[in-house]
Design a protein around this motif. Structure first.
Motif, PDB file in Angstrom:
ATOM      1  N   MET A 194      69.459  53.472  15.583  1.00  0.00           N
ATOM      2  CA  MET A 194      68.409  54.327  16.119  1.00  0.00           C
ATOM      3  C   MET A 194      69.015  55.245  17.193  1.00  0.00           C
ATOM      4  SD  MET A 194      66.191  51.570  18.306  1.00  0.00           S
ATOM      5  CE  MET A 194      66.917  50.524  19.564  1.00  0.00           C
ATOM      6  N   GLU A 195      68.380  56.386  17.344  1.00  0.00           N
ATOM      7  CA  GLU A 195      68.827  57.351  18.351  1.00  0.00           C
ATOM      8  C   GLU A 195      68.038  57.111  19.630  1.00  0.00           C
ATOM      9  OE1 GLU A 195      70.957  60.392  18.217  1.00  0.00           O
ATOM     10  OE2 GLU A 195      71.864  59.171  16.638  1.00  0.00           O
ATOM     11  N   LEU A 196      68.736  57.060  20.737  1.00  0.00           N
ATOM     12  CA  LEU A 196      68.077  56.831  22.022  1.00  0.00           C
ATOM     13  C   LEU A 196      68.057  58.125  22.835  1.00  0.00           C
ATOM     14  CD1 LEU A 196      69.884  53.512  23.084  1.00  0.00           C
ATOM     15  CD2 LEU A 196      67.901  53.800  21.606  1.00  0.00           C
ATOM     16  N   ILE A 245      70.915  61.028  23.041  1.00  0.00           N
ATOM     17  CA  ILE A 245      72.101  61.011  23.900  1.00  0.00           C
ATOM     18  C   ILE A 245      73.024  59.858  23.534  1.00  0.00           C
ATOM     19  CG2 ILE A 245      71.127  62.243  25.868  1.00  0.00           C
ATOM     20  CD1 ILE A 245      70.608  59.444  27.136  1.00  0.00           C
ATOM     21  N   GLU A 246      72.485  58.831  22.863  1.00  0.00           N
ATOM     22  CA  GLU A 246      73.351  57.769  22.358  1.00  0.00           C
ATOM     23  C   GLU A 246      72.713  57.127  21.128  1.00  0.00           C
ATOM     24  OE1 GLU A 246      73.402  54.068  24.753  1.00  0.00           O
ATOM     25  OE2 GLU A 246      72.253  55.177  26.241  1.00  0.00           O
ATOM     26  N   THR A 247      73.549  56.445  20.342  1.00  0.00           N
ATOM     27  CA  THR A 247      73.057  55.760  19.151  1.00  0.00           C
ATOM     28  C   THR A 247      73.129  54.261  19.404  1.00  0.00           C
ATOM     29  OG1 THR A 247      73.914  57.552  17.808  1.00  0.00           O
ATOM     30  CG2 THR A 247      73.391  55.508  16.664  1.00  0.00           C
ATOM     31  N   ILE A 302      62.773  57.103  21.455  1.00  0.00           N
ATOM     32  CA  ILE A 302      63.770  56.699  20.460  1.00  0.00           C
ATOM     33  C   ILE A 302      63.348  57.233  19.093  1.00  0.00           C
ATOM     34  CG2 ILE A 302      64.559  54.579  21.597  1.00  0.00           C
ATOM     35  CD1 ILE A 302      62.590  53.084  19.743  1.00  0.00           C
ATOM     36  N   ALA A 303      64.339  57.444  18.217  1.00  0.00           N
ATOM     37  CA  ALA A 303      64.024  57.965  16.881  1.00  0.00           C
ATOM     38  C   ALA A 303      64.702  57.122  15.816  1.00  0.00           C
ATOM     39  CB  ALA A 303      64.490  59.412  16.771  1.00  0.00           C
ATOM     40  N   PHE A 304      64.002  56.971  14.695  1.00  0.00           N
ATOM     41  CA  PHE A 304      64.546  56.225  13.551  1.00  0.00           C
ATOM     42  C   PHE A 304      64.945  57.161  12.420  1.00  0.00           C
ATOM     43  CE2 PHE A 304      60.930  53.685  15.364  1.00  0.00           C
ATOM     44  CZ  PHE A 304      61.716  52.958  16.240  1.00  0.00           C
ATOM     45  N   PHE A 353      50.692  62.272  20.721  1.00  0.00           N
ATOM     46  CA  PHE A 353      50.363  63.236  21.774  1.00  0.00           C
ATOM     47  C   PHE A 353      51.362  64.385  21.843  1.00  0.00           C
ATOM     48  CE2 PHE A 353      48.326  59.269  22.703  1.00  0.00           C
ATOM     49  CZ  PHE A 353      47.049  59.662  23.065  1.00  0.00           C
ATOM     50  N   ALA A 354      52.605  64.106  21.504  1.00  0.00           N
ATOM     51  CA  ALA A 354      53.626  65.167  21.422  1.00  0.00           C
ATOM     52  C   ALA A 354      54.571  64.748  20.307  1.00  0.00           C
ATOM     53  CB  ALA A 354      54.369  65.319  22.734  1.00  0.00           C
ATOM     54  N   THR A 355      54.419  65.366  19.150  1.00  0.00           N
ATOM     55  CA  THR A 355      55.208  64.966  17.987  1.00  0.00           C
ATOM     56  C   THR A 355      56.397  65.905  17.785  1.00  0.00           C
ATOM     57  OG1 THR A 355      53.787  66.277  16.536  1.00  0.00           O
ATOM     58  CG2 THR A 355      53.209  63.951  16.834  1.00  0.00           C
ATOM     59  N   SER A 356      57.242  65.535  16.868  1.00  0.00           N
ATOM     60  CA  SER A 356      58.427  66.328  16.550  1.00  0.00           C
ATOM     61  C   SER A 356      58.468  66.477  15.027  1.00  0.00           C
ATOM     62  CB  SER A 356      59.658  65.603  17.079  1.00  0.00           C
ATOM     63  OG  SER A 356      60.815  66.359  16.860  1.00  0.00           O
ATOM     64  N   LEU A 357      57.521  67.273  14.510  1.00  0.00           N
ATOM     65  CA  LEU A 357      57.298  67.409  13.070  1.00  0.00           C
ATOM     66  C   LEU A 357      57.147  66.020  12.440  1.00  0.00           C
ATOM     67  CD1 LEU A 357      59.628  70.335  11.917  1.00  0.00           C
ATOM     68  CD2 LEU A 357      57.134  70.348  11.988  1.00  0.00           C
ATOM     69  N   ASN A 358      58.037  65.664  11.524  1.00  0.00           N
ATOM     70  CA  ASN A 358      57.897  64.390  10.809  1.00  0.00           C
ATOM     71  C   ASN A 358      58.970  63.398  11.226  1.00  0.00           C
ATOM     72  OD1 ASN A 358      60.030  65.721   9.741  1.00  0.00           O
ATOM     73  ND2 ASN A 358      59.106  66.068   7.748  1.00  0.00           N
ATOM     74  N   MET A 359      59.349  63.454  12.491  1.00  0.00           N
ATOM     75  CA  MET A 359      60.344  62.503  12.968  1.00  0.00           C
ATOM     76  C   MET A 359      59.719  61.104  13.054  1.00  0.00           C
ATOM     77  SD  MET A 359      62.387  62.485  16.587  1.00  0.00           S
ATOM     78  CE  MET A 359      63.462  63.876  16.336  1.00  0.00           C
ATOM     79  N   ALA A 360      60.481  60.096  12.661  1.00  0.00           N
ATOM     80  CA  ALA A 360      60.036  58.721  12.875  1.00  0.00           C
ATOM     81  C   ALA A 360      60.585  58.269  14.221  1.00  0.00           C
ATOM     82  CB  ALA A 360      60.548  57.815  11.759  1.00  0.00           C
ATOM     83  N   GLY A 361      59.718  57.693  15.020  1.00  0.00           N
ATOM     84  CA  GLY A 361      60.150  57.262  16.339  1.00  0.00           C
ATOM     85  C   GLY A 361      58.979  57.273  17.295  1.00  0.00           C
ATOM     86  N   CYS A 362      59.245  56.947  18.530  1.00  0.00           N
ATOM     87  CA  CYS A 362      58.163  56.891  19.504  1.00  0.00           C
ATOM     88  C   CYS A 362      58.745  56.965  20.902  1.00  0.00           C
ATOM     89  CB  CYS A 362      57.375  55.595  19.340  1.00  0.00           C
ATOM     90  SG  CYS A 362      58.405  54.135  19.504  1.00  0.00           S
TER      91      CYS A 362
END
Lengths: 331, 208
Positions: free
Chosen positions: A210-212, A222-224, A188-190, A294-303
């Motif tokens: 949040m993005e799921l 794929i959904e919010t 998920i991402a914030f 362990f696998a990030t997406s630049l500076n995305m907030a989420g987990c």
């Protein structure tokens, strides 16, 4: 924002230079290639494990190179799979005469470019196998069509351990595939993330939302959904992962909360407390859980939550000692 | 009329200029369902393509450019566009006429399809390229020149590009998002159109 960069065009090259300067005790540059390998080069007689993909995901992929881990990593531009030529050069750079395994998360660009690299190596008589990670349950109902995300770690760990202890190419490949078959992730991402030199994020998440099920390349989800408390999010993640649990797996599993780049460890521990209880209640025999990046997406907030089920054979690979810039354990 | 080799080189230069002009727009299209780097990747590829060896025939120059593109751009689009340019160039032999250009386009598309396993209607570059090549083939068969056939085929490429807005992707990274990309043109189909249009302008300038 990405704050630290020179010319964005040279971001990857500048990053590799600094990375090798910082960790020359463990890794070295593969000559004339966009990649790194274990310091001292490939070991004669051992299977070479080349992991890789675009950059922006550290510690995936180059942080997982070292003793008992990947032999090398080919490094693409930010969120861009490395060209086939570089997969070829780095594959050659990790070859110790016992064959090479390519391993990466399944994205169409990576599949194409690693496959072009494989063709070149095969033409030179080097036996190449591909272990493609497909752990993201959000990406598709079909296991083989899924993306690879944080579950990369468990597959690379097994490949690296198997290769390091001297297993044959067939065995290394088979064990890596077995780990992938039993590994599931949901994220998920914030907030979105912003490429170096750009002022706008790749996507934005509305306040209170949040993005799921997003990937690790700044793709939207794929959904919010509505933002929720840590314990509610824990339930969502556990439900999503367990609803896709492999039917043939034993009860023991490694568990990971992976931060996507801008989420604090303390927050993830709060989340993990709930995840731990929920997984135990669901009958999972939790083994050596991990909370971190362990696998990030630049500076995305989420987990994301990853569960990697294991039997005794796979557990031995997970326990195998490893030394790398991003992850070191004595078993 | 300039030599074919010079026209090929000028066409590559024009393609780079067109991509640079639209780099941000391509990135924005890509960020709807992808990771927003399509413009940057295409720019990286064409920068390498224009820097490749320019000795030899038009076909050789194009093939070298395609090789450089594939070796540098990265990503799915890097592999696919690089293979397209390289295969088309390798098939383009002197003396050049419209029928040979059509054959080269066909070879390039074949290579792309082999690598990406795609087809028309899946919201990819092929939705621009395949209608363009088909229209070009008809124009060539009708006896049009290299330049006139290109002019006649370009509207088919544009229509193909625009049709991707109403498609749901089946391949590539954006396939994960599916419905979310509905209403947005495919970035790959769009960049290919800009390249084809730029090549058309070079042909209009240099060919009778």
């Amino acid at each position: 924002m990405t704050y630290l960069f020179n010319d964005p065009i040279n971001f990857r090259e500048d990053m590799i230079e600094g990375y090798v300067a910082a960790y020359s005790r463990m890794v070295e540059r593969i000559p004339d290639a966009s990649g790194v390998r274990i310091a001292g080069g490939a070991h004669k007689g051992k299977v070479g494990v080349l992991v890789g993909g675009g950059s922006g995901h550290y510690p995936a992929f180059c942080g997982m190179v070292g003793r008992g881990f990947a032999t090398g990593a080919v490094i693409g531009d930010v969120f861009t799979s490395p060209p086939g030529e570089q997969c070829y050069r780095c594959g050659k750079g990790v070859d110790g005469g016992a064959g090479v395994v390519f391993s990466y998360g399944r994205y169409s660009g990576d599949v194409m470019n690693f496959s072009m690299g494989e063709m070149r190596l095969e033409m030179e008589g080097i036996d190449v196998r591909q272990v493609i990670v497909t752990d993201d349950v959000a990406a598709s109902p079909n296991f083989d069509e899924r993306r690879g995300v944080a579950g990369d770690f468990y597959v690379f760990k097994a490949l690296g351990a198997s290769a390091w202890r001297g297993d044959s190419l067939d065995t290394v490949e088979a064990l890596g595939n077995r780990v992938n078959q039993w590994t599931r992730t949901f994220g998920i991402a914030f907030s979105g993330c912003t490429l170096p030199g750009k002022s706008e994020p790749l996507f934005t998440v509305a306040p209170g939302k949040m993005e799921l099920g997003m990937g690790i390349h700044g793709e939207p989800g794929i959904e919010t959904g509505d933002m929720a408390s840590a314990s509610e999010i824990a339930k969502l993640l556990v439900d999503k992962v367990l609803s896709d649990a492999p039917l043939d797996a034993p009860s023991r599993a490694a568990v990971m909360i992976n931060g996507l780049g801008a989420t604090k460890y303390e927050e993830m521990f709060v989340l993990y407390g709930s995840v731990h209880k929920l997984l135990q209640a669901a009958g999972i025999d939790i083994y050596k859980p991990l909370v971190g990046e362990f696998a990030t997406s630049l500076n995305m907030a989420g987990c994301s939550l990853t569960v990697s089920w294991m039997d005794a054979e796979l557990q031995a690979l997970y326990d195998y000692p490893v030394e790398s810039p991003a992850f070191t354990t004595w078993g | 009329m300039a030599e074919h080799a010079e026209i090929a080189a000028a066409a590559l230069d024009a393609a780079l200029a067109a991509i640079l002009e639209h780099e941000d727009e391509l990135g924005k299209l890509d960020s709807v369902a992808g990771d927003g780097d399509h413009g940057a990747g295409m720019a990286r590829g064409f920068r390498a393509a224009v820097a490749a060896d320019r000795n030899g025939s038009a076909g050789q120059i194009i093939a070298n450019a395609g090789m450089a593109f594939a070796n540098t751009a990265g990503g799915a689009s890097g592999a696919l566009v690089g293979m397209f340019i390289m295969s088309a160039g390798a098939a383009l032999t002197d003396p050049i006429d419209a029928a040979k250009v059509h054959a080269a386009l066909t070879k390039g598309i074949e290579a792309m399809v082999r690598l990406g396993k795609g087809q028309v209607g899946e919201k990819t570059m092929l939705d621009t390229l395949i209608p363009f090549a088909a229209a070009y083939g008809e124009a060539a068969q009708a006896g049009l020149s290299v330049r006139a056939a290109w002019e006649q085929a370009l509207p088919a490429a544009e229509a193909g590009m625009k049709s991707t807005a109403q498609m749901i992707p089946k391949r590539g990274r954006s396939s994960v998002l599916r419905e979310k990309s509905l209403g947005t043109q495919d970035p790959g189909a769009t960049s290919i159109y800009y390249v084809l249009a730029a090549v058309g302008r070079v042909l209009a300038e240099h060919c009778p």
